[in-house]
Design a protein around this motif. Sequence first.
Motif, PDB file in Angstrom:
ATOM      1  N   LEU A 192     -11.498  31.620 -22.309  1.00 26.93           N
ATOM      2  CA  LEU A 192     -10.180  31.791 -21.704  1.00 26.93           C
ATOM      3  C   LEU A 192      -9.203  30.752 -22.238  1.00 26.93           C
ATOM      4  CD1 LEU A 192      -8.356  33.136 -19.587  1.00 26.93           C
ATOM      5  CD2 LEU A 192      -9.216  31.464 -17.923  1.00 26.93           C
ATOM      6  N   GLN A 193      -8.056  31.213 -22.680  1.00 26.77           N
ATOM      7  CA  GLN A 193      -7.009  30.343 -23.225  1.00 26.77           C
ATOM      8  C   GLN A 193      -5.783  30.436 -22.310  1.00 26.77           C
ATOM      9  OE1 GLN A 193      -7.763  28.544 -26.107  1.00 26.77           O
ATOM     10  NE2 GLN A 193      -9.772  29.519 -25.906  1.00 26.77           N
ATOM     11  N   THR A 194      -5.479  29.333 -21.626  1.00 24.18           N
ATOM     12  CA  THR A 194      -4.387  29.338 -20.653  1.00 24.18           C
ATOM     13  C   THR A 194      -3.086  28.775 -21.214  1.00 24.18           C
ATOM     14  OG1 THR A 194      -5.132  27.201 -19.788  1.00 24.18           O
ATOM     15  CG2 THR A 194      -5.975  29.181 -18.694  1.00 24.18           C
ATOM     16  N   CYS A 195      -3.168  28.032 -22.306  1.00 27.18           N
ATOM     17  CA  CYS A 195      -1.954  27.457 -22.894  1.00 27.18           C
ATOM     18  C   CYS A 195      -1.170  28.537 -23.630  1.00 27.18           C
ATOM     19  CB  CYS A 195      -2.311  26.324 -23.862  1.00 27.18           C
ATOM     20  SG  CYS A 195      -3.065  24.901 -23.060  1.00 27.18           S
ATOM     21  N   ALA A 196       0.138  28.492 -23.480  1.00 26.38           N
ATOM     22  CA  ALA A 196       0.994  29.495 -24.113  1.00 26.38           C
ATOM     23  C   ALA A 196       1.010  29.305 -25.625  1.00 26.38           C
ATOM     24  CB  ALA A 196       2.411  29.408 -23.560  1.00 26.38           C
ATOM     25  N   LYS A 197       0.984  30.422 -26.352  1.00 22.68           N
ATOM     26  CA  LYS A 197       1.026  30.399 -27.815  1.00 22.68           C
ATOM     27  C   LYS A 197       2.154  31.314 -28.277  1.00 22.68           C
ATOM     28  CE  LYS A 197      -2.868  31.011 -29.986  1.00 22.68           C
ATOM     29  NZ  LYS A 197      -3.085  29.663 -30.539  1.00 22.68           N
ATOM     30  N   GLU A 198       3.082  30.763 -29.014  1.00 19.04           N
ATOM     31  CA  GLU A 198       4.188  31.554 -29.549  1.00 19.04           C
ATOM     32  C   GLU A 198       3.753  32.159 -30.874  1.00 19.04           C
ATOM     33  OE1 GLU A 198       8.275  29.975 -30.489  1.00 19.04           O
ATOM     34  OE2 GLU A 198       8.466  30.119 -28.306  1.00 19.04           O
ATOM     35  N   VAL A 199       3.899  33.475 -31.011  1.00 17.97           N
ATOM     36  CA  VAL A 199       3.452  34.172 -32.215  1.00 17.97           C
ATOM     37  C   VAL A 199       4.502  35.187 -32.647  1.00 17.97           C
ATOM     38  CG1 VAL A 199       1.008  33.933 -31.603  1.00 17.97           C
ATOM     39  CG2 VAL A 199       2.256  36.000 -30.925  1.00 17.97           C
ATOM     40  N   MET A 200       4.447  35.548 -33.933  1.00 18.14           N
ATOM     41  CA  MET A 200       5.284  36.629 -34.446  1.00 18.14           C
ATOM     42  C   MET A 200       4.388  37.823 -34.769  1.00 18.14           C
ATOM     43  SD  MET A 200       7.939  36.732 -37.690  1.00 18.14           S
ATOM     44  CE  MET A 200       6.671  36.909 -38.965  1.00 18.14           C
ATOM     45  N   VAL A 201       4.788  38.996 -34.340  1.00 16.66           N
ATOM     46  CA  VAL A 201       4.003  40.212 -34.557  1.00 16.66           C
ATOM     47  C   VAL A 201       4.183  40.688 -35.997  1.00 16.66           C
ATOM     48  CG1 VAL A 201       3.630  42.590 -33.825  1.00 16.66           C
ATOM     49  CG2 VAL A 201       4.294  40.858 -32.140  1.00 16.66           C
ATOM     50  N   ASP A 224      -3.135  33.169 -21.160  1.00 16.98           N
ATOM     51  CA  ASP A 224      -4.178  33.740 -20.295  1.00 16.98           C
ATOM     52  C   ASP A 224      -4.890  34.913 -20.961  1.00 16.98           C
ATOM     53  OD1 ASP A 224      -3.582  31.927 -18.213  1.00 16.98           O
ATOM     54  OD2 ASP A 224      -1.915  33.194 -17.565  1.00 16.98           O
ATOM     55  N   TYR A 225      -5.266  34.702 -22.207  1.00 19.76           N
ATOM     56  CA  TYR A 225      -6.034  35.699 -22.945  1.00 19.76           C
ATOM     57  C   TYR A 225      -7.422  35.130 -23.219  1.00 19.76           C
ATOM     58  CZ  TYR A 225      -4.618  32.688 -26.809  1.00 19.76           C
ATOM     59  OH  TYR A 225      -4.398  31.594 -27.620  1.00 19.76           O
ATOM     60  N   ILE A 226      -8.310  35.971 -23.739  1.00 16.78           N
ATOM     61  CA  ILE A 226      -9.690  35.549 -23.992  1.00 16.78           C
ATOM     62  C   ILE A 226      -9.977  35.613 -25.488  1.00 16.78           C
ATOM     63  CG2 ILE A 226     -12.129  36.101 -23.613  1.00 16.78           C
ATOM     64  CD1 ILE A 226     -11.322  37.215 -20.879  1.00 16.78           C
ATOM     65  N   GLY A 227     -10.532  34.552 -26.038  1.00 19.60           N
ATOM     66  CA  GLY A 227     -10.981  34.558 -27.419  1.00 19.60           C
ATOM     67  C   GLY A 227     -12.438  34.991 -27.482  1.00 19.60           C
ATOM     68  N   VAL A 270      -6.263  40.667 -24.838  1.00 20.96           N
ATOM     69  CA  VAL A 270      -5.190  40.630 -23.847  1.00 20.96           C
ATOM     70  C   VAL A 270      -5.399  41.775 -22.862  1.00 20.96           C
ATOM     71  CG1 VAL A 270      -2.698  40.828 -23.485  1.00 20.96           C
ATOM     72  CG2 VAL A 270      -3.576  39.593 -25.476  1.00 20.96           C
ATOM     73  N   TYR A 271      -5.442  41.431 -21.556  1.00 18.71           N
ATOM     74  CA  TYR A 271      -5.721  42.440 -20.539  1.00 18.71           C
ATOM     75  C   TYR A 271      -4.562  42.682 -19.573  1.00 18.71           C
ATOM     76  CZ  TYR A 271     -10.603  42.162 -21.988  1.00 18.71           C
ATOM     77  OH  TYR A 271     -11.759  42.213 -22.716  1.00 18.71           O
ATOM     78  N   VAL A 290       1.730  38.473 -21.729  1.00 17.75           N
ATOM     79  CA  VAL A 290       2.682  38.579 -22.842  1.00 17.75           C
ATOM     80  C   VAL A 290       4.097  38.472 -22.285  1.00 17.75           C
ATOM     81  CG1 VAL A 290       3.501  39.987 -24.765  1.00 17.75           C
ATOM     82  CG2 VAL A 290       1.088  40.082 -24.084  1.00 17.75           C
ATOM     83  N   SER A 291       4.885  37.580 -22.850  1.00 17.86           N
ATOM     84  CA  SER A 291       6.271  37.433 -22.403  1.00 17.86           C
ATOM     85  C   SER A 291       7.194  37.317 -23.599  1.00 17.86           C
ATOM     86  CB  SER A 291       6.420  36.211 -21.490  1.00 17.86           C
ATOM     87  OG  SER A 291       5.965  35.034 -22.140  1.00 17.86           O
ATOM     88  N   ASP A 292       8.435  37.703 -23.390  1.00 21.12           N
ATOM     89  CA  ASP A 292       9.447  37.623 -24.429  1.00 21.12           C
ATOM     90  C   ASP A 292       9.982  36.200 -24.528  1.00 21.12           C
ATOM     91  OD1 ASP A 292       9.527  40.368 -25.215  1.00 21.12           O
ATOM     92  OD2 ASP A 292      10.582  40.804 -23.338  1.00 21.12           O
ATOM     93  N   VAL A 293      10.528  35.876 -25.674  1.00 21.74           N
ATOM     94  CA  VAL A 293      11.261  34.626 -25.852  1.00 21.74           C
ATOM     95  C   VAL A 293      12.712  34.993 -26.162  1.00 21.74           C
ATOM     96  CG1 VAL A 293       9.230  33.353 -26.645  1.00 21.74           C
ATOM     97  CG2 VAL A 293      10.676  34.509 -28.307  1.00 21.74           C
ATOM     98  N   SER A 294      13.521  34.008 -26.439  1.00 24.31           N
ATOM     99  CA  SER A 294      14.925  34.265 -26.723  1.00 24.31           C
ATOM    100  C   SER A 294      15.060  35.289 -27.843  1.00 24.31           C
ATOM    101  CB  SER A 294      15.619  32.959 -27.116  1.00 24.31           C
ATOM    102  OG  SER A 294      16.931  33.194 -27.553  1.00 24.31           O
ATOM    103  N   ALA A 295      16.012  36.198 -27.679  1.00 22.46           N
ATOM    104  CA  ALA A 295      16.182  37.280 -28.650  1.00 22.46           C
ATOM    105  C   ALA A 295      16.500  36.768 -30.047  1.00 22.46           C
ATOM    106  CB  ALA A 295      17.285  38.227 -28.177  1.00 22.46           C
ATOM    107  N   ASP A 296      17.133  35.599 -30.142  1.00 24.69           N
ATOM    108  CA  ASP A 296      17.493  35.060 -31.455  1.00 24.69           C
ATOM    109  C   ASP A 296      16.439  34.100 -32.000  1.00 24.69           C
ATOM    110  OD1 ASP A 296      17.862  33.034 -29.677  1.00 24.69           O
ATOM    111  OD2 ASP A 296      19.892  32.505 -30.325  1.00 24.69           O
ATOM    112  N   ARG A 297      15.289  34.020 -31.342  1.00 26.27           N
ATOM    113  CA  ARG A 297      14.218  33.125 -31.803  1.00 26.27           C
ATOM    114  C   ARG A 297      13.636  33.656 -33.099  1.00 26.27           C
ATOM    115  NH1 ARG A 297      11.089  30.039 -33.827  1.00 26.27           N
ATOM    116  NH2 ARG A 297       9.269  29.057 -32.821  1.00 26.27           N
TER     117      ARG A 297
END
Length: 261
Positions: free
Chosen positions: A67-76, A129-132, A139-140, A145-152
């Motif tokens: 379980l990974q609780t720390c937020a990770k910012e990623v690009m799809v 809050d996903y599982i490796g 991701v369940y 999953v949350s959005d970040v600023s639109a201009d990020r």
Amino acid sequence: RETQNPKQAPGSELSAQSPTRGSNSQTARSWDHDLSPSRMLSGLSPPENPKPRLKSVPTKASREEGLQTCAKEVMVLKATEPFAYDVIDEERKMFHATVVTESQFFRVKVFHVGLKDKFIPKRVITLADYIGRNGFLEVYNVSSVSDVSADRKMEVSSRLIQNANATPKIKDLHSEEPGTFVSGVYQVHKKMVLDQCITLYEIQDDTGTMNVLVYGRLTKVNCEEGDKLTLICFELSGDTRQLRSVTHSFIKEKQETTTQS
């Protein structure tokens, strides 16, 4: 009678008229910097910041366990369409995705298809809050999953993106450990229907060939010799190394035509 110094630089009269105004002298220095000969000759605006150059660019997806609780910012980078992975309960659906940070890339299994509209190529999102597990991030929940600023924007090296999208060479797969999960696009060299629930493909590239065993629901995919198969989440097995489909495997056929896709 006034005389003019022939060696006096153009614009020096302005400085001579206001010798005590420091702001003017600073502005003049700023003009000298901005209007450098090379800039004036080229007529180009300042170059944009280049994509970051990593000292070591990973060639394999990064792994996390538990379980990974720390937020990770990623690009799809990309995502498949949702599909039913349970032949008994067709309501159980998922999709696969590939995401990157500025230094790593990850394979993701998303088990809530309502999140598909979050996994749009080039969009930056936050995972938490996903599982490796087994080389994937699972991701369940919608809240994971949350959005970040639109201009990020995320600056990702082109080599990292290339590696994340690359298809492993068959020669290299023969030396990988059993249990490794493989994703890629391969050409079908031969096809053999063993029975109603098992199809055997022989795939090839410029380095060799390998057998692919496809079970159950995936045998319904209409792919023939000469076509290309997109394989996602196929497991390496056996002493001679072959690929086989598992519960979460995904196949998409790419039929060869005379036009480029």
